[in-house]
Scaffold this motif. Structure first.
Motif: not given
Length: 191
Positions: A75-88, A146-150, A184-191
């Protein structure tokens, strides 16, 4: 003095993580790993069976740590992507290991259960959110994940020249801006 087998195993995994991140599977040397772990090569073969087995144990541990530290929230893929970024960002060797894994394990037919299970659970979570109308259905659940992960790992896959060009424009807070671009890219992907 009693030996602590688990402590030896942990030291070997830590040393192997650094060695594999730097040199990949083919370039890694068990003698360097043993020396860095203050152990011996025989222990590597005792605990892990082979250099490949040691790499699999390192990659498995990294995946489990990431899955546990960064659970998906469909329900929060942009937040998930941000947390993955933080992990990286916190563990830059992760993307190096993943790159070596893709380069040296592709086509071997060996799939690590933790990765298979994690991907299946994440895809199902995204699919359930799509069925519930919480996520768009333009892409399949697997494609969307896959898009979110990448996108989450976008910055760690660039060449230094590309990063230098972008960083010159980002100013002092490159990490904050990079994270913002991901979310923001993930949020844009979700429209």
């Amino acid at each position: 003095m009693t030996r602590d087998a688990e402590a030896t195993r942990r030291r070997l995994l830590r040393a192997a993580t650094e060695e594999f991140a730097a040199y990949g599977i083919a370039g890694a040397r068990v003698d360097r790993i043993a020396a860095a772990a203050q152990s011996n090569k025989a222990q590597i073969y005792h605990y892990f069976g082979s250099k490949d087995g040691l790499f699999d144990a390192v990659f498995d541990a990294m995946c489990r740590e990431t899955v546990n530290a960064v659970p998906i929230d469909p329900t929060d893929l942009p937040g998930y992507a941000g947390r993955l970024f933080d992990s990286f960002e916190a563990r830059p060797w992760m993307q190096r290991l993943a790159t070596w894994y893709r380069l040296e394990r592709a086509g071997t037919g060996t799939l690590l259960p933790v990765v298979v299970e994690s991907n299946a659970a994440k895809i199902e979570a995204v699919a359930a959110a799509q069925r519930d109308g919480l996520l768009p259905t333009r892409f399949t659940a697997a494609e969307l994940l896959g898009l979110v992960l990448h996108l989450s790992g976008f910055w760690s896959s660039n060449t230094p020249e590309f990063d230098a060009r972008l960083d010159a424009r980002l100013g002092d807070d490159t990490t904050g801006r990079r994270r913002q671009v991901v979310t923001e890219a993930v949020a844009a992907l979700l429209g």
